[in-house]
Scaffold this motif. Structure first.
Motif, PDB file in Angstrom:
ATOM      1  N   PRO A  38     -85.574 -78.369  39.562  1.00  0.00           N
ATOM      2  CA  PRO A  38     -86.776 -79.186  39.400  1.00  0.00           C
ATOM      3  C   PRO A  38     -86.667 -80.053  38.152  1.00  0.00           C
ATOM      4  N   ASP A  39     -87.460 -81.099  38.112  1.00  0.00           N
ATOM      5  CA  ASP A  39     -87.546 -81.965  36.938  1.00  0.00           C
ATOM      6  C   ASP A  39     -88.638 -81.393  36.031  1.00  0.00           C
ATOM      7  N   VAL A  40     -88.288 -81.060  34.799  1.00  0.00           N
ATOM      8  CA  VAL A  40     -89.246 -80.496  33.846  1.00  0.00           C
ATOM      9  C   VAL A  40     -89.353 -81.463  32.676  1.00  0.00           C
ATOM     10  N   ASN A  61     -91.002 -80.411  41.871  1.00  0.00           N
ATOM     11  CA  ASN A  61     -90.131 -79.630  42.752  1.00  0.00           C
ATOM     12  C   ASN A  61     -89.566 -80.542  43.847  1.00  0.00           C
ATOM     13  N   PRO A  62     -88.242 -80.795  43.854  1.00  0.00           N
ATOM     14  CA  PRO A  62     -87.653 -81.642  44.890  1.00  0.00           C
ATOM     15  C   PRO A  62     -87.352 -80.887  46.190  1.00  0.00           C
ATOM     16  N   ASN A  63     -87.553 -79.589  46.208  1.00  0.00           N
ATOM     17  CA  ASN A  63     -87.178 -78.758  47.348  1.00  0.00           C
ATOM     18  C   ASN A  63     -88.226 -78.803  48.465  1.00  0.00           C
ATOM     19  N   ARG A  73     -91.938 -80.092  47.367  1.00  0.00           N
ATOM     20  CA  ARG A  73     -91.939 -81.531  47.078  1.00  0.00           C
ATOM     21  C   ARG A  73     -93.218 -81.951  46.326  1.00  0.00           C
ATOM     22  N   GLY A  74     -93.650 -81.066  45.423  1.00  0.00           N
ATOM     23  CA  GLY A  74     -94.895 -81.314  44.703  1.00  0.00           C
ATOM     24  C   GLY A  74     -94.747 -81.120  43.214  1.00  0.00           C
TER      25      GLY A  74
END
Length: 159
Positions: free
Chosen positions: A31-33, A58-60, A94-95
């Protein structure tokens, strides 16, 4: 013969399941943090308290249940705060999600130059580097690393 064929099918299914479980950690995209805010909660000669607020993307295609967080924050080139904490939140598929960590420091003793950075950070954006790992509460999932850079402005209570 039927018994042998059954053993082969069971063995094959077991191998598929083991391969799937072993690679679960690799199926989780990091994820991007981002460090959203550093809020000054209190500053005095005995110590300083800050609230660090983070955003997570979250890209998953599945929710990420986060169980632990390890982090290191560098402000304007100086180590600011690091640690590990247990956590319990889920970032939607995806959120976006968020979390906050309260840190108590004694910058007079450990890094006096950070007191000047903190003072300046109330008037201008400060460069930061952030890295660490998120522990994912999914079977066989390995922790996922994050590493970002950006700018943040320090906030005082009520700002």
């Amino acid at each position: 013969m039927t018994h042998v064929r059954g053993l082969i099918v069971v063995s094959f299914m077991g191998a598929v399941l083991l391969t799937g479980c072993a690679s679960m950690g690799q199926l989780v995209s990091a994820p991007d943090v981002r460090l959203r805010q550093v809020q000054v909660e209190s500053i005095d000669v005995s110590g300083q308290s800050f609230l660090l607020s983070f955003d997570v993307t979250n890209p998953n295609p599945f929710p990420l249940p986060i169980s632990t967080i390890s982090y290191a924050v560098v402000l304007d080139g100086y180590p600011f705060a690091s640690g590990n904490t247990d956590s319990a939140f889920t970032v939607p598929a995806r959120g976006d999600g968020e979390f906050a960590i309260s840190v108590d420091l004694n910058l007079l003793r450990t890094a006096p130059e950070l007191l000047f950075i903190a003072r300046d950070g109330l008037r201008r954006d400060i460069a930061y580097s952030l890295n660490g790992e998120l522990g994912i509460d999914l079977p066989y999932a390995k922790p996922v690393a994050f590493d970002t850079d950006g700018h943040v402005r320090l906030q005082t209570p009520g700002y």
